[in-house]
Design a protein around this motif. Sequence first.
Motif, PDB file in Angstrom:
ATOM      1  N   HIS A 196      51.551 -38.539  12.471  1.00 52.70           N
ATOM      2  CA  HIS A 196      52.550 -37.470  12.522  1.00 52.70           C
ATOM      3  C   HIS A 196      52.981 -37.302  13.979  1.00 52.70           C
ATOM      4  O   HIS A 196      52.139 -37.145  14.870  1.00 52.70           O
ATOM      5  N   ALA A 197      54.279 -37.306  14.205  1.00 49.75           N
ATOM      6  CA  ALA A 197      54.802 -37.107  15.562  1.00 49.75           C
ATOM      7  C   ALA A 197      56.264 -36.698  15.471  1.00 49.75           C
ATOM      8  O   ALA A 197      56.998 -37.197  14.625  1.00 49.75           O
ATOM      9  N   GLY A 198      56.663 -35.782  16.362  1.00 50.66           N
ATOM     10  CA  GLY A 198      58.059 -35.377  16.393  1.00 50.66           C
ATOM     11  C   GLY A 198      58.474 -34.520  15.220  1.00 50.66           C
ATOM     12  O   GLY A 198      59.619 -34.584  14.783  1.00 50.66           O
ATOM     13  N   GLU A 199      57.532 -33.720  14.703  1.00 48.59           N
ATOM     14  CA  GLU A 199      57.864 -32.707  13.687  1.00 48.59           C
ATOM     15  C   GLU A 199      58.055 -31.393  14.434  1.00 48.59           C
ATOM     16  O   GLU A 199      59.175 -30.944  14.650  1.00 48.59           O
ATOM     17  N   GLU A 200      56.961 -30.790  14.873  1.00 51.54           N
ATOM     18  CA  GLU A 200      57.055 -29.638  15.778  1.00 51.54           C
ATOM     19  C   GLU A 200      56.943 -30.089  17.228  1.00 51.54           C
ATOM     20  O   GLU A 200      57.450 -29.434  18.130  1.00 51.54           O
ATOM     21  N   GLY A 201      56.253 -31.204  17.445  1.00 53.90           N
ATOM     22  CA  GLY A 201      56.092 -31.722  18.791  1.00 53.90           C
ATOM     23  C   GLY A 201      57.339 -32.436  19.284  1.00 53.90           C
ATOM     24  O   GLY A 201      58.239 -32.760  18.508  1.00 53.90           O
ATOM     25  N   PRO A 202      57.409 -32.721  20.589  1.00 53.54           N
ATOM     26  CA  PRO A 202      58.595 -33.313  21.199  1.00 53.54           C
ATOM     27  C   PRO A 202      58.713 -34.816  20.952  1.00 53.54           C
ATOM     28  O   PRO A 202      57.791 -35.457  20.438  1.00 53.54           O
ATOM     29  N   ALA A 203      59.848 -35.369  21.370  1.00 51.48           N
ATOM     30  CA  ALA A 203      60.081 -36.814  21.246  1.00 51.48           C
ATOM     31  C   ALA A 203      59.010 -37.615  21.981  1.00 51.48           C
ATOM     32  O   ALA A 203      58.669 -38.726  21.580  1.00 51.48           O
ATOM     33  N   ASP A 204      58.479 -37.053  23.058  1.00 59.33           N
ATOM     34  CA  ASP A 204      57.438 -37.753  23.818  1.00 59.33           C
ATOM     35  C   ASP A 204      56.223 -38.074  22.949  1.00 59.33           C
ATOM     36  O   ASP A 204      55.551 -39.086  23.163  1.00 59.33           O
ATOM     37  N   GLN A 225      65.910 -37.483  18.053  1.00 51.33           N
ATOM     38  CA  GLN A 225      67.247 -37.318  18.620  1.00 51.33           C
ATOM     39  C   GLN A 225      67.243 -36.667  19.997  1.00 51.33           C
ATOM     40  O   GLN A 225      68.263 -36.647  20.674  1.00 51.33           O
ATOM     41  N   GLN A 226      66.105 -36.167  20.431  1.00 57.70           N
ATOM     42  CA  GLN A 226      65.989 -35.615  21.782  1.00 57.70           C
ATOM     43  C   GLN A 226      66.041 -36.705  22.851  1.00 57.70           C
ATOM     44  O   GLN A 226      66.209 -36.398  24.032  1.00 57.70           O
ATOM     45  N   ASP A 227      65.891 -37.959  22.467  1.00 61.47           N
ATOM     46  CA  ASP A 227      65.730 -39.058  23.433  1.00 61.47           C
ATOM     47  C   ASP A 227      66.545 -40.265  22.969  1.00 61.47           C
ATOM     48  O   ASP A 227      66.166 -40.941  22.010  1.00 61.47           O
ATOM     49  N   SER A 228      67.649 -40.553  23.644  1.00 56.16           N
ATOM     50  CA  SER A 228      68.532 -41.645  23.219  1.00 56.16           C
ATOM     51  C   SER A 228      67.857 -43.012  23.357  1.00 56.16           C
ATOM     52  O   SER A 228      68.092 -43.907  22.542  1.00 56.16           O
ATOM     53  N   GLU A 229      66.996 -43.163  24.372  1.00 59.57           N
ATOM     54  CA  GLU A 229      66.276 -44.430  24.533  1.00 59.57           C
ATOM     55  C   GLU A 229      65.319 -44.652  23.352  1.00 59.57           C
ATOM     56  O   GLU A 229      65.193 -45.775  22.834  1.00 59.57           O
ATOM     57  N   GLN A 232      67.270 -45.773  20.283  1.00 56.71           N
ATOM     58  CA  GLN A 232      67.612 -47.197  20.332  1.00 56.71           C
ATOM     59  C   GLN A 232      66.395 -48.068  20.019  1.00 56.71           C
ATOM     60  O   GLN A 232      66.510 -49.096  19.350  1.00 56.71           O
ATOM     61  N   TYR A 233      65.221 -47.654  20.494  1.00 57.87           N
ATOM     62  CA  TYR A 233      63.987 -48.396  20.207  1.00 57.87           C
ATOM     63  C   TYR A 233      63.704 -48.412  18.710  1.00 57.87           C
ATOM     64  O   TYR A 233      63.387 -49.461  18.133  1.00 57.87           O
ATOM     65  N   LEU A 234      63.811 -47.240  18.079  1.00 60.24           N
ATOM     66  CA  LEU A 234      63.522 -47.131  16.648  1.00 60.24           C
ATOM     67  C   LEU A 234      64.484 -47.988  15.820  1.00 60.24           C
ATOM     68  O   LEU A 234      64.082 -48.617  14.832  1.00 60.24           O
TER      69      LEU A 234
END
Length: 332
Positions: A196-204, A225-229, A232-234
């Motif tokens: 789990h990542a990027g639900e409540e936590g940030p893009a980092d 979507q907080q991180d355009s780089e 592109q990776y995803l």
Amino acid sequence: MAISSLISTLPKAELHLHIEGSLEPALMWQLAKKHQVTLPYNSVAEIEAAYQFDDLQSFLDLYYAGADVLRDEDDFYQLMWSYLSKCREQNVVHAEIMFDPQTHTLRGVGFDTFMPGFSKAIDQARSEWGMSTLLIMSFLRHLPEADAFVTLKEAEPYYSNITAIGLDSSELGHPPQKFERVFAQVKELGFKIVAHAGEEGPADYIWQAIKLLNVDRVDHGVKCQQDSELMQYLIKHQLPLTVCPLSNLKLKVIDDMKHHNILQLLEEGMLVTVNSDDPTYFGGYLNENYDQLHAALGMNTDQLKQLLANSFTASFLPEPKKQYWIEQINAA
């Protein structure tokens, strides 16, 4: 054919489902009476009314209290059988199901109780209607990494029943890097990895799951979507996101389904999938999630079929099985 009919009749895979989060209020009530567990509710209706949450933590508090009614092997059989029966109703032909051992071992309920219960239901569904099911063992991230190492060792007799290992529970304040060492061992053991990542936590946190845990899939991931780089990776690596629309709404990740970004992510070329997460707590199983995307976001037939195909592409099924189901969808 109307899109609602396609949603109900086309084959589907579900990749982000917590079995403890499929505990129906009626079964919770029944098992509480069986084991003389005192619940803070006086009826099934009161349990249902309690399923209102301000955030992830307020949900988890109720979730862990509900799990306390699960005590013996037959309880876990009934829990799994109830969900798999719902899959049959909704034409979910393949499910990759998360379970939280620590929720049970901390209460003195061991692998030798819940694993046979799960396996009995899974074997029965396979023999009765050909349902395919894989298990994902998840570590609780609010507990120390040392506890995860203990759980990994306790699971050893059941490794052949487990396909992947994941990370769930309270995200904020518990970044993936907290579990870097245990997932290095998981990787050595040959398991698939999800987190789990990027639900409540940030893009980092999504980056950490990718770079430090070496995930094969990201669970949720809507904050990408907080991180355009990162976006592109995803897209470039087609790293799957197991998105849970009704869950995001219920836990206030979004304030209105009309604001959900799943179709935007799909149109940008991401390998996004639709899932129900904890369906009894969040107001709907898999078909209801698809229905909401159509009602609130105007999901069209092409988008539906792409999301359905993605759920098999992102699965841990063998390639021929993936292709078989994708061909069924495309032929509709």
